[in-house]
Design a protein around this motif. Structure first.
Motif: not given
Length: 127
Positions: A66-70
């Motif tokens: 829910d916190r990291f995006t690639m």
């Protein structure tokens, strides 16, 4: 051959954000898929996530879903890891990885599936 160079690591307060970058150079077909692992002090290496140039993606550890995006910039041969709401337990060395085949979410979490590894960049989150 492909070379991977990570950047963007550093020191940040809990709740802050960082964006990591990984630039790939060399034989571009060898970086069809790219992703990230991390190793925290005293812990085993864990898979953060991966993406390929046709949009397939895989999410690793539940603690960052829910916190990291690639995301990626195909023209630049670069993949990014946007890290928000950082916690002290996110402190780790983050490694960029690449493979010369489409991403398979079922097995991308295995270290030996990937062909190339960067040298890593340190992320430190203070409380």
């Amino acid at each position: 051959q492909v070379q991977l160079v990570e950047s963007g690591g550093g020191l940040v307060q809990a709740g802050g954000s960082l964006r990591l970058s990984c630039a790939a150079s060399g034989r571009t077909f060898a970086s069809y898929s790219m992703g990230w692992f991390r190793r925290a002090p005293g812990k085993e290496r864990e898979f953060v996530g991966g993406i390929d140039w046709y949009g397939a993606n895989a999410v690793g550890t539940d603690s960052v879903k829910d916190r990291f995006t690639m995301f990626q910039d195909n023209a630049k041969g670069t993949v990014y890891l946007q890290m928000n709401s950082l916690k002290p337990e996110d402190t780790a060395v983050y490694y960029c990885v690449a493979a010369g085949r489409p991403l398979d979410p079922r097995v991308a979490g295995s270290s030996n599936w990937w062909d190339y590894w960067g040298q890593g960049t340190q992320v430190t989150v203070s409380s």
